[in-house]
Design an enzyme around this catalytic site. Structure first.
Site, PDB file in Angstrom:
ATOM      1  CB  CYS A  35      -1.001  -0.025   1.155  1.00  0.00           C
ATOM      2  SG  CYS A  35      -0.292   0.177   2.800  1.00  0.00           S
ATOM      3  CB  THR A  36       0.236   4.795   0.457  1.00  0.00           C
ATOM      4  OG1 THR A  36      -0.708   4.664  -0.596  1.00  0.00           O
ATOM      5  CG2 THR A  36       1.023   6.091   0.277  1.00  0.00           C
ATOM      6  CG  ASN A  50       4.276  -1.568   5.361  1.00  0.00           C
ATOM      7  OD1 ASN A  50       5.325  -1.854   5.908  1.00  0.00           O
ATOM      8  ND2 ASN A  50       3.355  -2.484   5.125  1.00  0.00           N
ATOM      9  NE  ARG A  95      -4.930   1.371   1.661  1.00  0.00           N
ATOM     10  CZ  ARG A  95      -4.875   2.128   0.578  1.00  0.00           C
ATOM     11  NH1 ARG A  95      -5.780   1.999  -0.372  1.00  0.00           N
ATOM     12  NH2 ARG A  95      -3.908   3.004   0.427  1.00  0.00           N
ATOM     13  CG  ASP A 152      -5.805   5.017   2.527  1.00  0.00           C
ATOM     14  OD1 ASP A 152      -5.647   4.508   3.656  1.00  0.00           O
ATOM     15  OD2 ASP A 152      -4.986   5.790   1.996  1.00  0.00           O
TER      16      ASP A 152
END
Length: 144
Positions: free
Chosen positions: A8-9, A11, A14, A115
């Protein structure tokens, strides 16, 4: 041994949630890690991520890490939370083309995993409720 990497972005929400869910369901033949496209190294999972996992009987001992070449080489499958994450990986690591999928794409769907970052715990519960059946479907496909 199958190696699954969730991305994901940052960490912290998600991908660690997906990592813990799969680890708790998978057994011995699957190793699981997670990383983030723009993660800092060493951050714990968000408090709401840890709370939601604990509510579902799962422990979360997580330390964030930025996605590296070592992750790419280690992974048998790389599952991203969004198509943007997938494209970012393919841009930086084109050799991963055959093993990177969005999570929903891999289970014959489309779209992104929502998100919860910065939201109340209820949003994290919704993300968990979105992730759990996707992880079940991934597990079913991996065991075939």
């Amino acid at each position: 041994m199958i190696h699954v990497l969730f991305v994901c972005t940052g960490n912290t929400c998600r991908s660690p949630m997906a990592e813990v869910i799969l680890r708790n369901k998978s057994g011995e033949n699957i190793e699981v890690k997670s990383a983030g496209i723009f993660a800092g190294n060493g951050s714990p999972a968000s408090a709401n991520t840890a709370q939601v996992l604990q509510e579902n009987g799962m422990e979360c001992q997580h330390s964030s890490s930025i996605l590296t070449q070592d992750h790419i080489e280690w992974a048998t499958y790389i599952f991203t939370m969004t198509s943007h994450h997938k494209q970012a990986i393919l841009h930086s690591f084109p050799e991963a083309h055959d093993k990177v999928f969005t999570l929903k794409e891999y289970v014959d769907g489309n779209g992104d995993v929502s998100d919860p970052f910065g939201g109340p715990v209820e949003i994290y519960r919704e993300t968990y409720a979105e992730l759990e059946p996707l992880i079940d479907q991934v597990l079913s496909k991996l065991k075939r």
